[in-house]
Design a protein around this motif. Sequence first.
Motif, PDB file in Angstrom:
ATOM      1  N   MET A 147      52.301  56.809  12.626  1.00 24.68           N
ATOM      2  CA  MET A 147      52.124  57.131  14.043  1.00 24.68           C
ATOM      3  C   MET A 147      52.076  58.630  14.285  1.00 24.68           C
ATOM      4  N   GLN A 148      52.555  59.434  13.326  1.00 23.55           N
ATOM      5  CA  GLN A 148      52.372  60.872  13.473  1.00 23.55           C
ATOM      6  C   GLN A 148      50.899  61.229  13.366  1.00 23.55           C
ATOM      7  N   TYR A 153      45.981  62.777  16.494  1.00 27.33           N
ATOM      8  CA  TYR A 153      44.674  62.496  17.092  1.00 27.33           C
ATOM      9  C   TYR A 153      44.775  62.455  18.623  1.00 27.33           C
ATOM     10  N   LEU A 154      45.838  61.861  19.142  1.00 24.97           N
ATOM     11  CA  LEU A 154      45.994  61.796  20.604  1.00 24.97           C
ATOM     12  C   LEU A 154      46.179  63.190  21.190  1.00 24.97           C
ATOM     13  N   ALA A 155      46.975  64.019  20.533  1.00 19.11           N
ATOM     14  CA  ALA A 155      47.198  65.381  21.030  1.00 19.11           C
ATOM     15  C   ALA A 155      45.886  66.157  21.097  1.00 19.11           C
ATOM     16  N   ILE A 174      55.227  58.480  21.555  1.00 17.57           N
ATOM     17  CA  ILE A 174      55.734  59.522  22.448  1.00 17.57           C
ATOM     18  C   ILE A 174      56.333  60.666  21.640  1.00 17.57           C
ATOM     19  N   GLY A 175      57.182  60.317  20.682  1.00 16.17           N
ATOM     20  CA  GLY A 175      57.771  61.357  19.848  1.00 16.17           C
ATOM     21  C   GLY A 175      56.749  62.081  19.009  1.00 16.17           C
ATOM     22  N   THR A 176      55.789  61.340  18.449  1.00 16.97           N
ATOM     23  CA  THR A 176      54.834  61.985  17.544  1.00 16.97           C
ATOM     24  C   THR A 176      53.824  62.853  18.292  1.00 16.97           C
ATOM     25  N   ALA A 180      53.206  66.796  17.656  1.00 17.99           N
ATOM     26  CA  ALA A 180      51.860  67.326  17.422  1.00 17.99           C
ATOM     27  C   ALA A 180      51.529  68.431  18.414  1.00 17.99           C
ATOM     28  N   ALA A 181      51.891  68.229  19.679  1.00 16.67           N
ATOM     29  CA  ALA A 181      51.604  69.236  20.699  1.00 16.67           C
ATOM     30  C   ALA A 181      52.347  70.539  20.405  1.00 16.67           C
ATOM     31  N   ARG A 182      53.579  70.430  19.966  1.00 18.31           N
ATOM     32  CA  ARG A 182      54.339  71.634  19.630  1.00 18.31           C
ATOM     33  C   ARG A 182      53.699  72.370  18.458  1.00 18.31           C
ATOM     34  N   LYS A 183      53.238  71.620  17.484  1.00 20.15           N
ATOM     35  CA  LYS A 183      52.586  72.230  16.329  1.00 20.15           C
ATOM     36  C   LYS A 183      51.322  72.962  16.751  1.00 20.15           C
TER      37      LYS A 183
END
Length: 350
Positions: A147-148, A153-155, A174-176, A180-183
Motif C-alpha cells: 500500500m505504500q 501513486y495516489l500522492a 491514509i498513512g502511506t 509519500a506526500a512528506r517524501k
Amino acid sequence: MHRCDDNMPFLLQYEHVAWYENGRVRILDRRIYPTEVRFVECVTYHEVVRAIADMVTQSAGPYTAVGMGMALAAYECRDKGKAEQAAFLKQAAYDLAHARPTTANRYGIITNHCADVAAQALENGEDPIDKIVEATVESLNRRYSTMQTVGDYLADLIPSGGTILTQCFGETIIGTVMRAARKQNKTFRVFCAETRPYLQGARLTSSCFAQMGFDTTVITDNMVAYAMQHEGIDLFTSAADTIARDGHIANKIGTFQIAILAKYFGVPYFVTGIPDQDKMSRQDIVIEMRDPAQVLSYRGIPNTVPEVKAIYPSFDVVPPHLISGVVTDQGVYAPYVLNHYFDRQVKAFY
C-alpha cells in the motif's frame, strides 16, 4: 522483527489495531475512539469474531484481528492432539473469515494461511502460536509495503497545495499517502465526510490526517455538494472493501452518491486498493445488511421515536463509469481494463 508501521499515526501502529499476547487478543475499540482510547480484550477466538462483527475494528483492522484471532485459537487448543488442533484451527479459520460477509474472501486468505502455518509448525515441533503471530506480522508488512506503492501513486495524483475529499476510513492508504506526500514535500488540505452511522470519517480518518499535521476539515455527509462547489475539491478518493475485475467497487455506504456528485462537478474519483482475483463482476459482491438499530441510535442515545424503522446496508456498489481510475501497486488502471491487472504476476498481498 521487522515492521512497516514506522511514522504512522496512532491508529495504524500494529499494537493499536489488534494484538495477541499471553492468551488474549487486544483490539482497539474504534467505535468510541478518540473520545476514549479503550481496548476490547478477547479470550476466545469466538470473541474476536464477535468483535469484528460488532465493528469494534473496521476498515483493514479485521485483516489484523483475524490473524491474531488465529493465534488465540491455537492457544485455546494447545493441549489437544495434533489432529484435534488441526481440526480446531480449520474451523476457527472459517469462523473468523466469515465474521463479515462482504470481505470473507480476503479474511479467508489470511486465516487459511495461518492454519497452514500452524500445521507446519506442529509437524516441525514448533510453537504454532508464535508462528501464527509471525505470519500475521508478515501479512501486515506485506500490506503496508504494498500500500505504500499505492500511496506513492495516489500522492502523484494530488496537486500540491490542493484539496482532497475522503469517504470513511481507508486505513493503510491514509498513512502511506501521508508518508509519500512528506517524501515529495507536498502539502494538501483534506475534507473528510463524517460517514454515518459510525462516523469513521470524522473520528478515524480526520484524526490520522490532523495528527500528522495536515489541514483537516470534517463535513457532514449531506455537505458534499456544497464542498465540491465552494471549497475547491480537486480529487475524491476512497479505498474499497471489494474491487471486482469488471471495475465495480464496493465501499462504505454513501460512496456511490459522492461518486455521482464528483461526476457532476467534474471532480476525479480515484479508488485505491488491490483488485480481488475471485470477484469477476458486480454479481460476485455481497452487500452486508447490518442491524437497523445502529441507524436508529448512536452510542446508546435514540435518534427517533420508537415507531420509526430503519435499514442499514453497510456498503454500496459504485459502477465503473463513475470511477476515474483504480490506483494499485502496479499503477493506475481505467476501471474498464482493470482485469489486465492480472496479466502480470500478482504478488501476495494478504
